[in-house]
Design a protein around this motif. Sequence first.
Motif, mmCIF file in Angstrom:
data_model
loop_
_atom_site.group_PDB
_atom_site.id
_atom_site.type_symbol
_atom_site.label_atom_id
_atom_site.label_comp_id
_atom_site.label_asym_id
_atom_site.label_seq_id
_atom_site.Cartn_x
_atom_site.Cartn_y
_atom_site.Cartn_z
ATOM 1 N N SER A 105 31.654 13.491 -15.809
ATOM 2 C CA SER A 105 32.867 13.369 -16.911
ATOM 3 C C SER A 105 32.107 12.909 -18.282
ATOM 4 O O SER A 105 31.268 12.144 -18.379
ATOM 5 N N GLN A 106 32.778 13.125 -19.466
ATOM 6 C CA GLN A 106 32.388 12.501 -20.809
ATOM 7 C C GLN A 106 31.043 12.990 -21.295
ATOM 8 O O GLN A 106 30.451 12.246 -21.773
ATOM 9 N N CYS A 107 30.695 14.264 -20.639
ATOM 10 C CA CYS A 107 29.238 14.717 -21.123
ATOM 11 C C CYS A 107 29.049 14.995 -22.662
ATOM 12 O O CYS A 107 29.765 15.869 -23.067
ATOM 13 N N GLY A 108 28.170 14.115 -23.321
ATOM 14 C CA GLY A 108 27.944 14.524 -24.763
ATOM 15 C C GLY A 108 27.343 15.750 -24.911
ATOM 16 O O GLY A 108 27.853 16.522 -25.946
ATOM 17 N N GLY A 109 26.639 16.073 -24.085
ATOM 18 C CA GLY A 109 26.160 17.427 -24.281
ATOM 19 C C GLY A 109 27.123 18.801 -24.313
ATOM 20 O O GLY A 109 26.996 19.645 -25.030
ATOM 21 N N ILE A 110 28.084 18.498 -23.082
ATOM 22 C CA ILE A 110 29.034 19.435 -22.874
ATOM 23 C C ILE A 110 30.024 19.609 -24.131
ATOM 24 O O ILE A 110 30.424 20.651 -24.811
ATOM 25 N N GLN A 111 30.405 18.202 -24.785
ATOM 26 C CA GLN A 111 31.091 18.109 -25.883
ATOM 27 C C GLN A 111 30.708 18.666 -27.119
ATOM 28 O O GLN A 111 31.319 19.373 -28.044
ATOM 29 N N SER A 112 29.225 18.927 -27.292
ATOM 30 C CA SER A 112 28.594 19.456 -28.466
ATOM 31 C C SER A 112 28.715 21.068 -28.310
ATOM 32 O O SER A 112 28.988 21.778 -29.236
ATOM 33 N N LEU A 113 28.594 21.250 -27.027
ATOM 34 C CA LEU A 113 29.165 22.723 -26.859
ATOM 35 C C LEU A 113 30.320 23.326 -27.195
ATOM 36 O O LEU A 113 30.460 24.237 -27.888
ATOM 37 N N GLN A 115 32.445 21.513 -29.222
ATOM 38 C CA GLN A 115 32.513 21.490 -30.743
ATOM 39 C C GLN A 115 31.804 22.261 -31.708
ATOM 40 O O GLN A 115 32.126 22.503 -32.867
ATOM 41 N N GLY A 116 30.535 22.789 -31.156
ATOM 42 C CA GLY A 116 29.977 23.714 -31.967
ATOM 43 C C GLY A 116 28.819 22.907 -32.668
ATOM 44 O O GLY A 116 28.821 21.840 -32.984
ATOM 45 N N ILE A 117 28.059 23.828 -33.682
ATOM 46 C CA ILE A 117 26.956 23.359 -34.459
ATOM 47 C C ILE A 117 27.494 22.551 -35.335
ATOM 48 O O ILE A 117 26.609 21.413 -35.910
ATOM 49 N N LYS A 118 28.685 22.424 -35.764
ATOM 50 C CA LYS A 118 28.977 21.622 -37.015
ATOM 51 C C LYS A 118 28.811 20.185 -36.527
ATOM 52 O O LYS A 118 28.834 19.400 -37.376
ATOM 53 N N ALA A 119 29.297 19.913 -35.135
ATOM 54 C CA ALA A 119 29.354 18.416 -34.787
ATOM 55 C C ALA A 119 28.081 18.030 -34.417
ATOM 56 O O ALA A 119 28.114 16.762 -33.922
ATOM 57 N N VAL A 120 27.249 18.619 -34.337
ATOM 58 C CA VAL A 120 25.691 18.081 -33.941
ATOM 59 C C VAL A 120 24.724 18.061 -34.989
ATOM 60 O O VAL A 120 24.418 19.178 -35.619
ATOM 61 N N GLN A 121 23.862 16.975 -35.037
ATOM 62 C CA GLN A 121 22.802 17.029 -35.936
ATOM 63 C C GLN A 121 21.395 17.295 -35.147
ATOM 64 O O GLN A 121 21.576 16.841 -33.859
ATOM 65 N N GLY A 122 20.619 17.871 -35.554
ATOM 66 C CA GLY A 122 19.308 18.251 -34.995
ATOM 67 C C GLY A 122 19.098 19.598 -34.943
ATOM 68 O O GLY A 122 19.919 20.499 -34.992
ATOM 69 N N ASP A 123 17.892 19.839 -34.133
ATOM 70 C CA ASP A 123 17.359 21.280 -34.075
ATOM 71 C C ASP A 123 17.387 21.611 -32.642
ATOM 72 O O ASP A 123 17.233 22.830 -32.385
ATOM 73 N N PHE A 124 17.524 20.679 -31.658
ATOM 74 C CA PHE A 124 17.335 21.132 -30.139
ATOM 75 C C PHE A 124 18.376 21.006 -29.353
ATOM 76 O O PHE A 124 18.454 21.890 -28.279
ATOM 77 N N ILE A 125 19.535 20.525 -29.686
ATOM 78 C CA ILE A 125 20.598 20.247 -28.626
ATOM 79 C C ILE A 125 21.272 21.813 -28.474
ATOM 80 O O ILE A 125 21.637 22.245 -27.618
ATOM 81 N N ILE A 126 21.831 22.238 -29.830
ATOM 82 C CA ILE A 126 22.497 23.383 -29.793
ATOM 83 C C ILE A 126 21.853 24.421 -29.044
ATOM 84 O O ILE A 126 22.226 25.372 -28.214
ATOM 85 N N PRO A 127 20.534 24.927 -29.490
ATOM 86 C CA PRO A 127 19.780 25.787 -28.605
ATOM 87 C C PRO A 127 19.754 25.841 -27.083
ATOM 88 O O PRO A 127 19.795 26.651 -26.293
ATOM 89 N N ILE A 131 22.326 27.639 -22.728
ATOM 90 C CA ILE A 131 22.306 27.922 -21.257
ATOM 91 C C ILE A 131 23.612 27.981 -20.824
ATOM 92 O O ILE A 131 23.667 28.653 -19.936
ATOM 93 N N ALA A 132 24.502 27.068 -21.175
ATOM 94 C CA ALA A 132 25.841 26.977 -20.583
ATOM 95 C C ALA A 132 26.741 27.762 -21.564
ATOM 96 O O ALA A 132 28.126 27.553 -21.194
ATOM 97 N N ASP A 133 26.412 28.797 -22.120
ATOM 98 C CA ASP A 133 27.359 29.445 -23.266
ATOM 99 C C ASP A 133 28.418 30.185 -22.315
ATOM 100 O O ASP A 133 29.470 30.356 -22.687
ATOM 101 N N GLU A 134 27.994 30.611 -21.109
ATOM 102 C CA GLU A 134 28.980 31.394 -20.508
ATOM 103 C C GLU A 134 30.233 30.358 -19.866
ATOM 104 O O GLU A 134 31.390 30.814 -19.630
ATOM 105 N N ALA A 135 29.810 29.212 -19.425
ATOM 106 C CA ALA A 135 30.803 28.236 -19.269
ATOM 107 C C ALA A 135 31.780 27.987 -20.436
ATOM 108 O O ALA A 135 33.092 28.027 -20.217
ATOM 109 N N LEU A 136 31.180 27.828 -21.508
ATOM 110 C CA LEU A 136 32.125 27.910 -22.647
ATOM 111 C C LEU A 136 33.082 28.917 -23.033
ATOM 112 O O LEU A 136 34.203 28.922 -23.005
ATOM 113 N N GLN A 137 32.548 30.174 -22.664
ATOM 114 C CA GLN A 137 33.480 31.572 -22.872
ATOM 115 C C GLN A 137 34.452 31.334 -21.564
ATOM 116 O O GLN A 137 35.600 31.835 -22.012
ATOM 117 N N LYS A 138 34.099 30.954 -20.738
ATOM 118 C CA LYS A 138 35.090 30.866 -19.434
ATOM 119 C C LYS A 138 36.351 29.885 -19.862
ATOM 120 O O LYS A 138 37.501 30.042 -19.628
#
Length: 210
Positions: A105-113, A115-127, A131-138
């Motif tokens: 619970s409270q996973c920051g990586g999932i939170q960034s997924l 909230q999308g790219i506007k909520a995350v700084q940097g180059d590597f987390i969003i790409p 991998i979990a994009d299917e979970a987001l769509q669901k």
Amino acid sequence: MEEIKKLTAGFARFRAKYFVKHPELFDQLSRKGQSPRVMVVACCDSRVDPAIITDSDPGDLFVVRNVANLVPPCEMGGGYHGTSAALEFAARTLEVQHIVILGHSQCGGIQSLLQGIKAVQGDFIIPWMAIADEALQKVNTLHAHAPDATRQRACEQASIQVSLRNLTTFPWVRERVAQGTLHLHGWYFDIDLGELLGYNPDTEHFEILG
Ligand SMILES: [Zn+2]
């Protein structure tokens, strides 16, 4: 440097209270090497150390940790496949009998997924989180208007299911699962409640373990 002093003082306590009191264990690990039966794919999050929350000893768990405990699909070339390399070593060399995807619970990586790219700084987390994009769509399909906490939990658990499926895209995982020599598990550690849940493929729900 207080933080580092705390770590080295902690190591001194570990040596006095644990290393010195378990000479057989460390002698065996030193002479014979490691032979863990379980691999855990866990998140980098500082609150979800697999060895601590399962009260395991040195030598018990082969662990890889990455942002949001994701398993990528099997892909050749094109990058440094750290998680895939760890999986390969665990399955083919160590021949672990179990692989556990340990979400939380409270996973920051999932939170960034979510909230999308506007909520995350940097180059590597969003790409990486793609991998979990299917979970987001669901989640967007099933929980489009649900409260944030509901969406977050649903996405954390759906991403574990994506990783479980991605595990079987590695041929040496698929073969061992088919032979019955390797078993795959999806677990979810609820930090708020202090509960450990396991994915039940029959009910397609996460249920309390133990
Ligand atoms: Zn996390």
